[in-house]
Scaffold this active site. Structure first.
Site, PDB file in Angstrom:
ATOM      1  N   SER A 128       1.222  -1.120   0.199  1.00 37.89           N
ATOM      2  CA  SER A 128      -0.090   0.175  -0.184  1.00 37.89           C
ATOM      3  C   SER A 128       0.743   1.294   0.123  1.00 37.89           C
ATOM      4  O   SER A 128       1.933   1.600   0.694  1.00 37.89           O
ATOM      5  CB  SER A 128      -0.980  -0.080   1.761  1.00 37.89           C
ATOM      6  OG  SER A 128      -0.917   1.384   1.160  1.00 37.89           O
ATOM      7  N   TYR A 171      -3.549  -1.556   9.990  1.00 35.18           N
ATOM      8  CA  TYR A 171      -3.212  -2.257   8.839  1.00 35.18           C
ATOM      9  C   TYR A 171      -2.159  -1.462   8.390  1.00 35.18           C
ATOM     10  O   TYR A 171      -1.134  -2.118   7.427  1.00 35.18           O
ATOM     11  CB  TYR A 171      -4.650  -1.651   8.459  1.00 35.18           C
ATOM     12  CG  TYR A 171      -4.465  -1.165   6.425  1.00 35.18           C
ATOM     13  CD1 TYR A 171      -4.658  -2.621   5.883  1.00 35.18           C
ATOM     14  CD2 TYR A 171      -4.022  -0.478   5.954  1.00 35.18           C
ATOM     15  CE1 TYR A 171      -4.847  -2.591   4.924  1.00 35.18           C
ATOM     16  CE2 TYR A 171      -4.215   0.066   4.832  1.00 35.18           C
ATOM     17  CZ  TYR A 171      -4.533  -1.269   3.827  1.00 35.18           C
ATOM     18  OH  TYR A 171      -4.233  -0.945   2.380  1.00 35.18           O
TER      19      TYR A 171
HETATM   20  N1  LIG Z   1      -8.404   0.091  -2.191  1.00 35.67           N
HETATM   21  C1  LIG Z   1      -7.695   0.777  -1.793  1.00 35.67           C
HETATM   22  O1  LIG Z   1      -7.611   2.246  -1.704  1.00 35.67           O
HETATM   23  C2  LIG Z   1      -6.647   0.178  -1.640  1.00 35.67           C
HETATM   24  C3  LIG Z   1      -5.383   0.631  -1.142  1.00 35.67           C
HETATM   25  C4  LIG Z   1      -4.052   0.649  -1.123  1.00 35.67           C
HETATM   26  C5  LIG Z   1      -4.123  -1.049  -1.126  1.00 35.67           C
HETATM   27  N2  LIG Z   1      -4.820  -1.607  -1.029  1.00 35.67           N
HETATM   28  C6  LIG Z   1      -5.298  -3.554  -1.130  1.00 35.67           C
HETATM   29  O2  LIG Z   1      -5.725  -4.175  -2.172  1.00 35.67           O
HETATM   30  C7  LIG Z   1      -5.249  -5.054  -1.983  1.00 35.67           C
HETATM   31  C8  LIG Z   1      -6.968  -5.599  -2.597  1.00 35.67           C
HETATM   32  O3  LIG Z   1      -8.172  -5.077  -1.721  1.00 35.67           O
HETATM   33  P1  LIG Z   1      -9.609  -4.211  -2.741  1.00 35.67           P
HETATM   34  O4  LIG Z   1      -8.478  -2.400  -2.730  1.00 35.67           O
HETATM   35  O5  LIG Z   1      -9.163  -4.961  -3.999  1.00 35.67           O
HETATM   36  O6  LIG Z   1     -10.465  -4.132  -1.642  1.00 35.67           O
HETATM   37  P2  LIG Z   1     -11.427  -4.969  -1.721  1.00 35.67           P
HETATM   38  O7  LIG Z   1     -12.727  -4.559  -2.999  1.00 35.67           O
HETATM   39  O8  LIG Z   1     -12.132  -5.208  -0.520  1.00 35.67           O
HETATM   40  O9  LIG Z   1     -11.400  -6.871  -2.293  1.00 35.67           O
HETATM   41  C9  LIG Z   1     -10.506  -7.226  -1.282  1.00 35.67           C
HETATM   42  C10 LIG Z   1      -9.941  -8.368  -1.711  1.00 35.67           C
HETATM   43  O10 LIG Z   1      -9.200  -8.974  -0.460  1.00 35.67           O
HETATM   44  C11 LIG Z   1     -10.177 -10.948  -0.823  1.00 35.67           C
HETATM   45  N3  LIG Z   1     -10.255 -11.495   0.445  1.00 35.67           N
HETATM   46  C12 LIG Z   1     -11.060 -10.309   1.645  1.00 35.67           C
HETATM   47  N4  LIG Z   1     -11.083 -11.123   2.764  1.00 35.67           N
HETATM   48  C13 LIG Z   1     -10.656 -12.467   1.880  1.00 35.67           C
HETATM   49  C14 LIG Z   1     -10.468 -14.174   3.095  1.00 35.67           C
HETATM   50  N5  LIG Z   1     -10.869 -14.050   4.206  1.00 35.67           N
HETATM   51  N6  LIG Z   1     -10.066 -15.190   2.080  1.00 35.67           N
HETATM   52  C15 LIG Z   1     -10.127 -14.602   0.829  1.00 35.67           C
HETATM   53  N7  LIG Z   1     -10.184 -13.087   0.135  1.00 35.67           N
HETATM   54  C16 LIG Z   1     -10.279 -12.069   0.947  1.00 35.67           C
HETATM   55  C17 LIG Z   1     -11.263 -10.098  -1.473  1.00 35.67           C
HETATM   56  O11 LIG Z   1     -12.296 -11.486  -1.688  1.00 35.67           O
HETATM   57  P3  LIG Z   1     -13.508 -11.666  -1.934  1.00 35.67           P
HETATM   58  O12 LIG Z   1     -13.901 -10.338  -3.525  1.00 35.67           O
HETATM   59  O13 LIG Z   1     -13.598 -12.910  -2.962  1.00 35.67           O
HETATM   60  O14 LIG Z   1     -14.948 -11.637  -1.007  1.00 35.67           O
HETATM   61  C18 LIG Z   1     -11.236  -9.676  -2.334  1.00 35.67           C
HETATM   62  O15 LIG Z   1     -10.648 -10.148  -3.647  1.00 35.67           O
HETATM   63  C19 LIG Z   1      -5.814  -5.467  -0.250  1.00 35.67           C
HETATM   64  O16 LIG Z   1      -4.563  -6.206   0.168  1.00 35.67           O
HETATM   65  C20 LIG Z   1      -5.872  -3.972   0.390  1.00 35.67           C
HETATM   66  O17 LIG Z   1      -5.468  -4.093   1.159  1.00 35.67           O
HETATM   67  C21 LIG Z   1      -6.370  -0.268  -1.112  1.00 35.67           C
END
Ligand SMILES: NC(=O)c1ccc[n+]([C@@H]2O[C@H](COP(=O)([O-])OP(=O)(O)OC[C@H]3O[C@@H](n4cnc5c(N)ncnc54)[C@H](OP(=O)(O)O)[C@@H]3O)[C@@H](O)[C@H]2O)c1
Length: 206
Positions: A87, A100
């Site tokens: 991140s 986090y």
């Molecule tokens: N969005 C942002 O602003 C941002 C910024 C910096 C970093 N990130 C990082 O990007 C990554 C992806 O997040 P996102 O933004 O796409 O958020 P998101 O839409 O909330 O997606 C979260 C992801 O994690 C998976 N997940 C959650 N709980 C899980 C579990 N118990 N077992 C297996 N898979 C699980 C979800 O799978 P399902 O869809 O199958 O539930 C989904 O693919 C994360 O590591 C997050 O920390 C995001």
């Protein structure tokens, strides 16, 4: 045709089950992309401890175990690569997302350490550091998004894959996020901490 193996990575055996399933199917892994992650905007003591346990299990434990399971074969066969999703929050402490932020610092630090061990190998590890990105993350994390500027997820993926192809060891997606990642190098840790605390204190959804 893609094959999906749905697993809850909060369950302790899930990384081993995934590894065994892939071995049983006789598949080799070109890319291990550890993307799953959860966060929470709040004062540290206001979330349940279960919330933090789940965050640490998913963001750190599952990611580390998956690398541990898949890396030896990658090294033996000199093929396969790892992208761990960290991140923009990996570069300094994150008040109001304390656990986090620390988990994402782990991801960046751990990924770069593996890169150091793999110098001279064909196997590469990269940490992808997105800024604020369109997804379900912010609503799941209870964030007030009214002042946030979002990047499309497709742009983050494109940036990540382009950087990986160029052999980068980490990639901050987007110019504004990249400049933000440099702030801790320009100011004292104390000043950086104050800046981030001020920025995030109003982003908790009441
Ligand atoms: N969005 C942002 O602003 C941002 C910024 C910096 C970093 N990130 C990082 O990007 C990554 C992806 O997040 P996102 O933004 O796409 O958020 P998101 O839409 O909330 O997606 C979260 C992801 O994690 C998976 N997940 C959650 N709980 C899980 C579990 N118990 N077992 C297996 N898979 C699980 C979800 O799978 P399902 O869809 O199958 O539930 C989904 O693919 C994360 O590591 C997050 O920390 C995001």
């Amino acid at each position: 045709m893609g094959k999906v193996i749905p697993l809850d990575l909060l369950l302790p055996d899930s990384p081993k089950i995934l590894f065994a399933a892939i071995q049983d199917m006789g598949l080799s892994v070109d890319y291990l992309i550890n993307n799953a992650g959860i966060g929470k905007f709040c004062h540290f003591e206001e979330a349940s401890f279960d919330t933090y346990q789940n965050m640490l299990t998913l963001n750190i434990h599952a990611l580390t175990e998956l690398c541990y399971l898949f890396l030896p074969t990658m090294k033996q066969t000199n093929s396969g690569d790892i992208i761990n999703v960290a991140s923009i929050g990996s570069f300094q402490p994150l008040p109001y997302q304390a656990v986090y932020g620390a988990s994402k610092t782990f991801v960046l630090n751990f990924s770069e350490a593996l890169t150091g061990e793999l110098l001279g190998s064909q196997v590469k590890v990269m940490a992808l550091c997105p800024g604020i990105t369109e997804s379900n993350f912010m609503s799941t994390a209870n964030a007030d998004t009214s002042t946030m500027k979002f990047s499309p997820a497709s742009k983050v993926v494109e940036d990540g894959l382009t950087a990986f192809a160029k052999g980068k060891t980490y990639k901050v997606s987007g110019l504004a996020s990249y400049l933000n990642s440099l702030v801790p190098r320009l100011f004292s840790r104390k000043q950086t901490l104050h800046n981030v605390a001020n920025m995030f204190k109003d982003r908790i959804l009441s």
